[in-house]
Design a protein around this motif. Structure first.
Motif, PDB file in Angstrom:
ATOM      1  N   UNK A  32     -54.828  23.070   0.118  1.00 44.90           N
ATOM      2  CA  UNK A  32     -54.884  23.161  -1.350  1.00 44.90           C
ATOM      3  C   UNK A  32     -55.111  21.785  -1.967  1.00 44.90           C
ATOM      4  N   UNK A  34     -61.600  30.153  -8.975  1.00 42.32           N
ATOM      5  CA  UNK A  34     -61.396  31.195  -7.976  1.00 42.32           C
ATOM      6  C   UNK A  34     -59.928  31.614  -7.890  1.00 42.32           C
ATOM      7  N   UNK A  35     -59.110  31.147  -8.829  1.00 46.85           N
ATOM      8  CA  UNK A  35     -57.760  31.695  -8.944  1.00 46.85           C
ATOM      9  C   UNK A  35     -56.645  30.878  -8.305  1.00 46.85           C
ATOM     10  N   UNK A  36     -56.933  29.652  -7.856  1.00 50.78           N
ATOM     11  CA  UNK A  36     -55.856  28.798  -7.343  1.00 50.78           C
ATOM     12  C   UNK A  36     -55.022  28.292  -8.517  1.00 50.78           C
ATOM     13  N   UNK A  75     -60.199  29.316  -0.147  1.00 46.16           N
ATOM     14  CA  UNK A  75     -58.850  29.036  -0.657  1.00 46.16           C
ATOM     15  C   UNK A  75     -58.235  30.216  -1.398  1.00 46.16           C
ATOM     16  N   UNK A  76     -59.073  31.029  -2.057  1.00 47.20           N
ATOM     17  CA  UNK A  76     -58.492  32.154  -2.796  1.00 47.20           C
ATOM     18  C   UNK A  76     -58.026  33.276  -1.872  1.00 47.20           C
ATOM     19  N   UNK A  81     -56.396  32.501   0.911  1.00 44.48           N
ATOM     20  CA  UNK A  81     -55.216  31.967   1.611  1.00 44.48           C
ATOM     21  C   UNK A  81     -53.938  32.706   1.209  1.00 44.48           C
ATOM     22  N   UNK A  82     -53.874  33.069  -0.087  1.00 41.90           N
ATOM     23  CA  UNK A  82     -52.671  33.736  -0.577  1.00 41.90           C
ATOM     24  C   UNK A  82     -51.465  32.842  -0.385  1.00 41.90           C
TER      25      UNK A  82
END
Ligand SMILES: Nc1ncnc2c1ncn2[C@@H]1O[C@H](COP(=O)(O)OP(=O)(O)O)[C@@H](O)[C@H]1O
Ligand SMILES: [Mg+2]
Lengths: 277, 210
Positions: free
Chosen positions: A162, A176-178, B97-98, B100-101
């Protein structure tokens, strides 16, 4: 000389101090790359002054464990500065200048008004440039530094993917929602911890160097994020170990010796990077 | 119901509108092209669709169960990226990355997906190269591969051919067309209508709305 070294190393306490120094060097290098690439270096600088002010207060209050005051104050400032910096660039810079220079002035003032020891300028000097020897740290501080350093390394490894994603492209991560807000908060907190740790080792003025030089060295040679991070960590540890040993043997101040080694390594890496093309 | 729809949407910064009262619907499978002059507000519109900024009034609605983590995005390039030390593979993988949760590390499947998208974009030979050393066209392919890792449904592209020479531009358009034929909904910003007309099935001129 060697005798002197062996004598020093025969104290368990010295060995612990060296281990902690290496851990601090390791974790301070990890986020250096993020700091440089996200143009956060100025925040690091500002924070080190805040930490200086906090340390002055803690010293005057004669807290046995100064970290109890320094750490929360620095973390809060880190979060505030990050918020400010995101809103509007220019005002963020002004806020940093205000907070950091203000903290510096107040810190010095407080230390002079309420001297906690006979040697005020000595106290100030060691807060700015690091202790003359690592051995003046209290046992408590050595222990807490060690624990914090391990926590930082752990957080960095767990959130490596991350942190990479957000350092490389915050907009994409967000799109993308991070949860970018959360991770920025995490990064700010970790940076604050690192600054407090690094301050113990090299003092508040030199702490930026400890964070940034290994990152710059690695970035001038290596071309993948993972390698840059790994090399930054290795070179920071080498710098800390070499600096410590030299300072024990020759009797130079710990902080500036370590930073001097980091600077030399940076120039070597820079030249290697240029030659390799 | 449409995949993405805008109802009386007004967008801008700090309460100052850049574009007002936009209404449109984007359906699954569309090749939807947003055109307009420089500075007319296309990027602002795309950022609002992505939720990177809030609308001043009105709303963007997602239909057909479209979720934020099913969208891929190719941004206009930023300065930070230009001197970033990262390998092509690292960057493409970050597109996962999305997915990954709550996990910390990428799975074997995700790594395989990154590799297959690298192949799809024809940049396999560049896998271990440093991003900052690639040409503009190669960099765009890397970012496109990354966007593909993030989506199976909709792909948003902000000026994907800006700064590319004509040959590379044509290749890029062909690649995007191929993705649309494979079933991805494409939403693309461009300011050359001539080129885009041959590909898009919907052209949306932001200027006509004002
Ligand atoms: N962060 C910002 N704050 C305030 N105004 C902005 C910001 N970004 C862009 N603008 C303004 O919004 C308008 C539209 O910009 P943009 O959406 O980037 O246009 P386009 O992508 O169509 O070239 C421009 O006039 C620009 O000056
Ligand atoms: Mg734009």
């Amino acid at each position: 000389m060697i005798d002197k070294l062996i004598l020093y190393l025969s104290f368990p306490y010295v060995r612990y101090a060296i281990i902690v120094a290496v851990l601090i060097a390791l974790c301070s290098s990890l986020l250096g790359v993020t700091l440089v690439l996200k143009r956060y270096s100025y925040i690091g600088d500002g924070l080190s002054h805040v930490a200086f002010g906090a340390l002055a207060i803690a010293t005057v209050l004669n807290y046995t464990n100064r970290m109890v005051i320094v750490l929360p104050l620095t973390i809060i400032s880190a979060i505030l500065l990050l918020r400010k910096g995101q809103n509007t660039k220019v005002k963020g810079d002004a806020a940093i200048a205000m907070i950091s220079v203000g903290a510096l002035a107040f810190g010095y003032l407080i230390m002079n008004l309420f001297p906690s020891s006979a040697n005020v300028s000595g106290d100030v000097c060691s807060t700015l440039f690091g202790s003359t020897s690592l051995l003046t740290l209290s046992a408590n501080e050595v222990f807490i530094s060690g624990v914090l350093a391990i926590v930082v390394v752990g957080i960095f490894i767990l959130f490596y993917n991350k942190i990479f994603a957000i350092t490389f492209d915050e907009n994409f991560a967000n799109a993308v929602g991070t949860n970018v807000g959360f991770y920025n908060l995490l990064i700010a907190t970790v940076i604050a911890i690192i600054i407090v740790l690094a301050m113990n080792l090299v003092g508040s003025l030199l702490m930026s160097a400890l964070v940034i030089f290994p990152a710059l060295s690695a970035m001038s040679i290596f071309k993948s994020f993972k390698r840059v991070i790994i090399f930054a960590a290795i070179s920071s540890v080498i710098g800390a170990l070499t600096g410590l040993l030299v300072s024990i043997l020759v009797g130079t101040p710990v902080g500036s010796t370590i930073v001097a080694v980091d600077v030399v390594m940076f120039f070597v890496c820079y030249v290697i990077g240029k030659v390799k093309g | 119901m449409a995949l993405i729809s805008a109802n009386n949407l007004t967008i801008g910064y700090d309460g100052h509108p850049v574009l007002s009262n936009l209404n449109f619907e984007i359906n699954a499978g569309d090749y939807f092209c947003i055109v307009g002059e420089n500075g007319s507000g296309k990027t602002t519109l795309m950022k609002t669709i992505l939720g990177l900024q809030q609308p001043i009034s009105g709303a963007i609605e997602f239909g057909e169960g479209l979720a934020k983590n099913q969208i891929g995005y190719l941004p206009q390039q930023t300065d930070v990226q230009r001197d970033f030390p990262a390998s092509v593979y690292e960057i493409v993988l970050s597109g996962c990355q999305n997915a990954l949760g709550k996990k910390f590390f990428y799975s074997k499947e995700q790594k395989a997906l990154a590799l297959s998208n690298i192949k799809k974009m024809g940049i396999e030979h560049l896998k271990d190269r440093c991003y900052r050393e690639l040409s503009g066209g190669q960099q765009q392919r890397v970012l496109l591969a990354r966007a593909l890792c993030a989506t199976q449904r909709a792909l948003l592209l902000d000026e994907p051919v800006a700064g590319l020479d004509p040959n590379v531009t044509a290749e890029m358009y062909e690649l995007i067309k191929q993705l649309n034929d494979d079933g991805l909904t494409i939403i693309m910003i461009s300011h050359d209508i001539q080129n885009v007309q041959g590909y898009a099935n919907r052209i949306y001129d932001v200027a006509e709305e004002v």
